[in-house]
Design a protein around this motif. Structure first.
Motif, PDB file in Angstrom:
ATOM      1  N   LEU A 273      -1.394   1.935  -5.065  1.00 47.79           N
ATOM      2  CA  LEU A 273      -0.517   3.145  -5.216  1.00 47.79           C
ATOM      3  C   LEU A 273      -1.519   4.516  -4.944  1.00 47.79           C
ATOM      4  O   LEU A 273      -2.482   4.506  -5.705  1.00 47.79           O
ATOM      5  CB  LEU A 273       0.035   3.022  -6.613  1.00 47.79           C
ATOM      6  CG  LEU A 273       1.407   2.430  -6.771  1.00 47.79           C
ATOM      7  CD1 LEU A 273       0.984   0.900  -6.933  1.00 47.79           C
ATOM      8  CD2 LEU A 273       1.794   2.932  -8.036  1.00 47.79           C
ATOM      9  N   MET A 274      -1.402   5.176  -4.037  1.00 44.66           N
ATOM     10  CA  MET A 274      -2.250   6.194  -3.815  1.00 44.66           C
ATOM     11  C   MET A 274      -1.466   7.482  -3.534  1.00 44.66           C
ATOM     12  O   MET A 274      -0.468   7.737  -2.784  1.00 44.66           O
ATOM     13  CB  MET A 274      -2.891   6.060  -2.412  1.00 44.66           C
ATOM     14  CG  MET A 274      -3.854   7.102  -2.022  1.00 44.66           C
ATOM     15  SD  MET A 274      -4.744   7.080  -0.578  1.00 44.66           S
ATOM     16  CE  MET A 274      -5.726   5.669  -0.668  1.00 44.66           C
ATOM     17  N   VAL A 275      -1.506   8.587  -4.365  1.00 45.84           N
ATOM     18  CA  VAL A 275      -1.023   9.860  -4.297  1.00 45.84           C
ATOM     19  C   VAL A 275      -1.704  10.742  -3.338  1.00 45.84           C
ATOM     20  O   VAL A 275      -2.979  10.783  -3.157  1.00 45.84           O
ATOM     21  CB  VAL A 275      -1.072  10.441  -5.607  1.00 45.84           C
ATOM     22  CG1 VAL A 275      -0.868  12.013  -5.587  1.00 45.84           C
ATOM     23  CG2 VAL A 275      -0.198   9.760  -6.619  1.00 45.84           C
ATOM     24  N   THR A 276      -0.897  11.389  -2.353  1.00 44.34           N
ATOM     25  CA  THR A 276      -1.464  12.336  -1.351  1.00 44.34           C
ATOM     26  C   THR A 276      -0.559  13.356  -1.240  1.00 44.34           C
ATOM     27  O   THR A 276       0.730  13.175  -1.504  1.00 44.34           O
ATOM     28  CB  THR A 276      -1.819  11.441  -0.144  1.00 44.34           C
ATOM     29  OG1 THR A 276      -2.615  12.812   0.636  1.00 44.34           O
ATOM     30  CG2 THR A 276      -0.902  10.982   0.507  1.00 44.34           C
TER      31      THR A 276
ATOM     32  N   ARG B 166       4.491   1.717   2.776  1.00 43.24           N
ATOM     33  CA  ARG B 166       5.671   2.131   2.225  1.00 43.24           C
ATOM     34  C   ARG B 166       5.329   3.808   1.673  1.00 43.24           C
ATOM     35  O   ARG B 166       4.281   3.860   1.065  1.00 43.24           O
ATOM     36  CB  ARG B 166       6.037   1.360   1.374  1.00 43.24           C
ATOM     37  CG  ARG B 166       7.413   1.940   0.491  1.00 43.24           C
ATOM     38  CD  ARG B 166       7.850   0.859  -0.682  1.00 43.24           C
ATOM     39  NE  ARG B 166       8.907   1.198  -1.422  1.00 43.24           N
ATOM     40  CZ  ARG B 166       9.096   0.705  -2.846  1.00 43.24           C
ATOM     41  NH1 ARG B 166       8.047  -0.043  -3.176  1.00 43.24           N
ATOM     42  NH2 ARG B 166       9.760   1.149  -3.608  1.00 43.24           N
ATOM     43  N   THR B 167       6.210   4.576   1.884  1.00 44.08           N
ATOM     44  CA  THR B 167       6.011   5.863   1.033  1.00 44.08           C
ATOM     45  C   THR B 167       7.049   6.407   0.144  1.00 44.08           C
ATOM     46  O   THR B 167       8.234   6.163   0.477  1.00 44.08           O
ATOM     47  CB  THR B 167       5.729   6.944   2.169  1.00 44.08           C
ATOM     48  OG1 THR B 167       6.889   7.227   3.211  1.00 44.08           O
ATOM     49  CG2 THR B 167       4.527   7.002   3.027  1.00 44.08           C
ATOM     50  N   LEU B 168       6.771   6.910  -0.939  1.00 43.84           N
ATOM     51  CA  LEU B 168       7.707   7.546  -1.681  1.00 43.84           C
ATOM     52  C   LEU B 168       7.626   9.115  -1.692  1.00 43.84           C
ATOM     53  O   LEU B 168       6.500   9.348  -1.682  1.00 43.84           O
ATOM     54  CB  LEU B 168       7.626   7.092  -3.182  1.00 43.84           C
ATOM     55  CG  LEU B 168       7.751   5.556  -3.527  1.00 43.84           C
ATOM     56  CD1 LEU B 168       7.597   5.405  -5.002  1.00 43.84           C
ATOM     57  CD2 LEU B 168       9.037   5.014  -3.114  1.00 43.84           C
TER      58      LEU B 168
ATOM     59  N   ILE C 175      -4.707  -1.066  -7.946  1.00 40.88           N
ATOM     60  CA  ILE C 175      -5.266   0.119  -7.709  1.00 40.88           C
ATOM     61  C   ILE C 175      -4.547   1.361  -7.548  1.00 40.88           C
ATOM     62  O   ILE C 175      -3.635   1.626  -6.725  1.00 40.88           O
ATOM     63  CB  ILE C 175      -6.401   0.030  -6.451  1.00 40.88           C
ATOM     64  CG1 ILE C 175      -7.492  -1.073  -6.808  1.00 40.88           C
ATOM     65  CG2 ILE C 175      -7.082   1.384  -6.454  1.00 40.88           C
ATOM     66  CD1 ILE C 175      -7.895  -1.469  -5.260  1.00 40.88           C
ATOM     67  N   ILE C 176      -4.626   2.203  -8.551  1.00 37.09           N
ATOM     68  CA  ILE C 176      -3.879   3.495  -8.752  1.00 37.09           C
ATOM     69  C   ILE C 176      -4.894   4.781  -8.511  1.00 37.09           C
ATOM     70  O   ILE C 176      -5.834   4.831  -9.157  1.00 37.09           O
ATOM     71  CB  ILE C 176      -3.167   3.678 -10.172  1.00 37.09           C
ATOM     72  CG1 ILE C 176      -2.293   2.484 -10.189  1.00 37.09           C
ATOM     73  CG2 ILE C 176      -2.356   4.953  -9.904  1.00 37.09           C
ATOM     74  CD1 ILE C 176      -1.322   2.386 -11.146  1.00 37.09           C
TER      75      ILE C 176
ATOM     76  N   PHE D 209       0.799  -1.208   0.016  1.00 36.42           N
ATOM     77  CA  PHE D 209       0.028  -0.082  -0.074  1.00 36.42           C
ATOM     78  C   PHE D 209       0.851   1.251   0.204  1.00 36.42           C
ATOM     79  O   PHE D 209       1.589   1.646   0.745  1.00 36.42           O
ATOM     80  CB  PHE D 209      -0.917  -0.029   1.297  1.00 36.42           C
ATOM     81  CG  PHE D 209      -1.814   1.237   1.286  1.00 36.42           C
ATOM     82  CD1 PHE D 209      -2.135   1.888  -0.010  1.00 36.42           C
ATOM     83  CD2 PHE D 209      -2.884   1.108   2.311  1.00 36.42           C
ATOM     84  CE1 PHE D 209      -3.305   2.804   0.235  1.00 36.42           C
ATOM     85  CE2 PHE D 209      -3.703   2.187   2.408  1.00 36.42           C
ATOM     86  CZ  PHE D 209      -4.033   2.907   1.166  1.00 36.42           C
ATOM     87  N   LEU D 210       1.162   1.782  -1.175  1.00 36.37           N
ATOM     88  CA  LEU D 210       2.297   2.724  -1.388  1.00 36.37           C
ATOM     89  C   LEU D 210       1.604   4.027  -1.348  1.00 36.37           C
ATOM     90  O   LEU D 210       0.728   4.364  -2.371  1.00 36.37           O
ATOM     91  CB  LEU D 210       2.972   2.433  -2.798  1.00 36.37           C
ATOM     92  CG  LEU D 210       4.088   3.053  -3.276  1.00 36.37           C
ATOM     93  CD1 LEU D 210       5.494   2.639  -2.088  1.00 36.37           C
ATOM     94  CD2 LEU D 210       4.643   2.706  -4.486  1.00 36.37           C
TER      95      LEU D 210
END
Ligand SMILES: Nc1ncnc2c1ncn2[C@@H]1O[C@H](COP(=O)(O)OP(=O)(O)OP(=O)(O)O)[C@@H](O)[C@H]1O
Ligand SMILES: [Mg+2]
Length: 253
Positions: free
Chosen positions: A221-224, A235-237, A189-190, A54-55
């Motif tokens: 993959l979730m953008v926030t 995990r976070t990028l 899921i993006i 769950f990125l």
């Protein structure tokens, strides 16, 4: 902006997790033609995503998050580099597909929640959610209708099923777009800022839906730009000026 080298390049996935990467993003560069010189929105980004992660993809406005998502979904063409995805023991380079192949492949493998929702204005909410199911042919028309109702119930919009998108609020449209992304039960899921238009209580409910999906084995993959969500991701990028500035996985090594 001139192209710079990436800050973090190496994949240091812990050897205890021996699975193959599900998504490989390799030296992805994206430039846009502007009035003056080319503008590099992505400067060579490399990372792998592994099954079940769950990125969280975090970064300031304009950092390149949506551009990166568009490269991973194939919604936009990359300037150089490669994105490959390995689902059902089939590894594909998504930028080698033509438009029709990509649309079909994406429909079966990726649920995408767009930052700008992208609901079809002439279709009801119910029909918007049925569309990906009808295009992929995994369900009969009555099954896809039933499933669409079920998904609308999950995002608490069942009562609005027959409305057109323009007659509901932005936050409600966002929830329909999340429901639509889940229509074909995609393994990946993006979601680009999927809670950006929601009040804090609804956002928490929606985030909980993603956590449940993760617990069911989906890869997300979730953008926030909400840094406070970081502890809830596996995990976070951090994306900064089109570069991968930080990867919590690397930090953990
Ligand atoms: N089609 C385009 N043409 C030119 N520049 C673009 C285009 N799309 C994006 N950009 C630029 O690329 C950079 C990254 O944009 P992007 O939309 O990826 O940012 P973001 O991190 O998603 O921001 P936000 O949090 O506001 O959604 C920005 O400077 C933006 O202005
Ligand atoms: Mg964006």
């Amino acid at each position: 902006m001139a192209r710079k080298s990436t800050l973090i390049q190496k994949d240091k996935h812990p050897s205890t997790q021996s699975s193959e990467p599900l998504i490989n993003v390799s030296d992805v560069v994206k430039s846009f033609k502007t009035a003056g010189e080319d503008f590099f929105a992505l400067n060579g980004i490399t990372f792998n995503v592994y099954p079940g992660e769950f990125l969280g993809i975090i970064g300031k406005s304009g950092a390149g998050k949506t551009t990166l998502v568009n490269m991973i979904t194939g919604v936009d063409h990359l300037t150089s580099g490669q994105v490959s995805v390995n689902t059902n023991n089939r590894k594909v380079s998504i930028h080698h597909f033509n438009e029709d192949q990509l649309a079909l492949w994406r429909g079966q493998n990726m649920g995408v929640v767009y930052q700008s929702f992208q609901l079809l204005p002439m279709l009801s909410l119910l029909e918007n959610i049925m569309l990906p199911m009808d295009l992929c042919g995994n369900y009969s028309p009555s099954q896809s209708r039933e499933k669409a109702y079920e998904l609308l119930r999950m995002v608490e919009l069942e009562d609005h099923a027959k409305k057109l998108p323009k007659f509901i609020s932005g936050g409600q449209q966002q929830r329909v777009s999340i429901a639509r992304a889940l229509a074909n039960d995609p393994p990946i899921i993006i979601a680009d800022e999927p809670t950006g238009s929601l009040d804090s209580i609804t956002a928490d409910h929606v985030f909980g839906v993603f956590e449940t999906l993760k617990n069911q084995g989906r890869t997300i993959l979730m953008v926030t730009h909400d840094k406070s969500l970081s502890p809830r991701f596996t995990r976070t990028l951090v994306i900064q000026d089109g570069e991968l500035a930080h990867d919590s996985q690397t930090e953990a090594m």
